[in-house]
Enzyme design. Sequence first.
Site, mmCIF file in Angstrom:
data_model
loop_
_atom_site.group_PDB
_atom_site.id
_atom_site.type_symbol
_atom_site.label_atom_id
_atom_site.label_comp_id
_atom_site.label_asym_id
_atom_site.label_seq_id
_atom_site.Cartn_x
_atom_site.Cartn_y
_atom_site.Cartn_z
ATOM 1 N N ASP A 395 7.140 1.601 -0.049
ATOM 2 C CA ASP A 395 5.724 1.748 0.225
ATOM 3 C C ASP A 395 5.424 1.415 1.691
ATOM 4 O O ASP A 395 5.864 0.376 2.200
ATOM 5 C CB ASP A 395 5.015 0.735 -0.700
ATOM 6 C CG ASP A 395 3.546 0.991 -0.864
ATOM 7 O OD1 ASP A 395 3.196 1.939 -1.577
ATOM 8 O OD2 ASP A 395 2.756 0.219 -0.287
ATOM 9 N N GLU A 424 7.895 6.099 2.334
ATOM 10 C CA GLU A 424 6.537 6.624 2.226
ATOM 11 C C GLU A 424 5.817 6.321 3.541
ATOM 12 O O GLU A 424 4.977 5.440 3.622
ATOM 13 C CB GLU A 424 5.790 5.977 1.043
ATOM 14 C CG GLU A 424 4.469 6.679 0.750
ATOM 15 C CD GLU A 424 3.275 5.743 0.661
ATOM 16 O OE1 GLU A 424 3.385 4.596 1.123
ATOM 17 O OE2 GLU A 424 2.241 6.161 0.151
#
Length: 665
Positions: A395, A424
Amino acid sequence: MEQARIVIEGVTPQVDAGRFAVKAVVGDALEVAADIWRDGHDKLRAEVLYRPVAPDEWQAQVGPVPADAKREGWQWVEMTTAYETNDRWTATIPLDTMGLYRFTVRAWTDTFASWRDGFEKKLRAGQDVSLELREGEALVELTRSHASASSGAALERLLGAIRATAFVDRRCEMMLADELLVMMQKLDPKLDAQLYEFECPVWVDREKARFGAWYEIFVRSQGTVPGRSATFHEAEARLPAIAAMGFDVLYLTPVHPIGRTFRKGKNNSLVCGPDDPGSPWAVGNEDGGHTAIHPDLGTIADFDHFVAEARRLGLEIALDFAVQCSPDHPWVKEHPAWFKHRPDGSIQYAENPPKKYQDIYPIDFETTDREGLYRELLAVARFWIDHGVTILRVDNPHTKPSSFWEWFIAEVHRRRPDVIFLAEAFTRPKRLARLAKVGFTQSYSYFTWRNTREELEEYAKELFVGDHSRYLRPNFFANTPDILHEYLQKGGRPAFIVRLILAATLSPTYGIYSGFELCENTPLHEGSEEYRDSEKYEIKVRNWRAPGHILTHVARVNEARREHRALRYASTLRLLESSDPNILAFAKTTPDKRDPVVVVVNLDPKTVHEGTVRVPGDLYGGSDSDWYRITDLLTGISYTWRGERNYVRLDPDVMPAHLFAIEQR
Ligand code: Z3D
């Protein structure tokens, strides 16, 4: 200064002069090329030296390579040059184990072949060659003197025979014998061998790193009772349907306890009600942090069971790795040094401008306890890897130092080179690229924001054909819980089919976030890319066969991906001419140009478009007057096409795309 006469330059592939590894997968044949030449007219020979590097050697600083390095410990493949005048030499090296490889290039003067060439010319021109003959014999003698007694014996015999021959003509003939040339090249002492100054790294992954179909879920939303979290046990019931759609990676958004302080309510509200479950990315509360399971989902044993069941159905588990904490996370109390405290003792919430994450604290990488932090983060990754997780979806990695990721990924790979990392990093291009360079296996991309033919063609070229392709593998997600593109909002079902096919065929790795197959497309409000009533903030119960679904399309596309090897590769992509600007057409083959697949997509979800597309003859293996058979893998219908240009008509309400397999003639 040492005198070197051979020049080796322009060695490819490399990333930033060998600072980072080029990426490949097991089974690849990697083409290495170099410009190799020397002053004068002498002939050259060259080879690629390559070897797998053991983890304890990864950090070792290599390059410049000492010029006297020999090829002990290396494997080698001889290089060839297709057009000598171009001085570009190539060879392909086989990569058959996971992990790090290094290669370099070595070249030397083929003194004997050079002599032989001149000798032959003079002989043919009728010139006196008696001196040349003696020079040639001296070369043979020199090579023999460097050879071992056993390998030099044959050469010695030949030389003896030549010298014993009284007739010059016969001696010339013997000196020109192919057998002698072969022997001389084999035993060449390579006295002027020159090594390229650097060893270039190649990271070799397993194939899943390049080729995979991902499906993203919130475990808590896989149940059947509205308003109540599903357990891992209940979510297992969903696995067969997910596997039946043809996916091979199941990505779970965070499964940890969720904080209560500043918990978000429905639709990203800053106030939450007593029943709001909170965002799963707000990791940690009194029940535990990054290595705990949310009690509503079950226990770690339930997790293990889920992972095993998924694996049995051919699904690998990718887990979210979000380096951040809810204010209630145990680390906030146990490791205050990992957080940046403001003068009043508070901690500023995390941000990824323009997004605000009021329910989480960022980790302070400037901490005085960097070692403790790094060690703990590595321990978290290893914990999940030990519980069967083989893929980490990281993330917002661009809000942490890229040097941290370089260390972290290498540490994981040291023991487990099979682990895949997806970054990401929805951020600016250079930052995204750097994360790929430092080791992320795959990267989320800007695919969702590329919708016109021009945008898609340009982006595909940049990613799959350009420099990026050496180290960056995009994962084409067609939607995410954070990105519902306007194209899907406005285009409806045909738009979903278009984006599914584009994602799954342009990129060997792609994914959808659950609900995509149901064409869910209600935005938070006009102009927003957020979903309305997003399951980021609430538990959903869906009818997984809701009318208007595109389950069949998903299953067929995934089946085509499995059956047609061309769709496993990115670099063989070829954009095709098409007469209508709304129709995108491209082809793919295997690296050895087999199994051609041609994709034709009407990008306009509202209107029928028709026109011609051009399939170059080498793809179907014929000329412009030849007939060949193509089969649409979406419908199963076969057509007979003739020549390069053929007519297509795509009605978005019937089927907005063709996914053709071509039978090569
Ligand atoms: C994204 C994450 C979710 C919500 C926010 C919430 C936050 C923390 C984000 C932060 C990173 C990543 C995720 N892009 O969904 O944001 O959208 O409203 O504040 O709970 O979690 O982790 O995909």
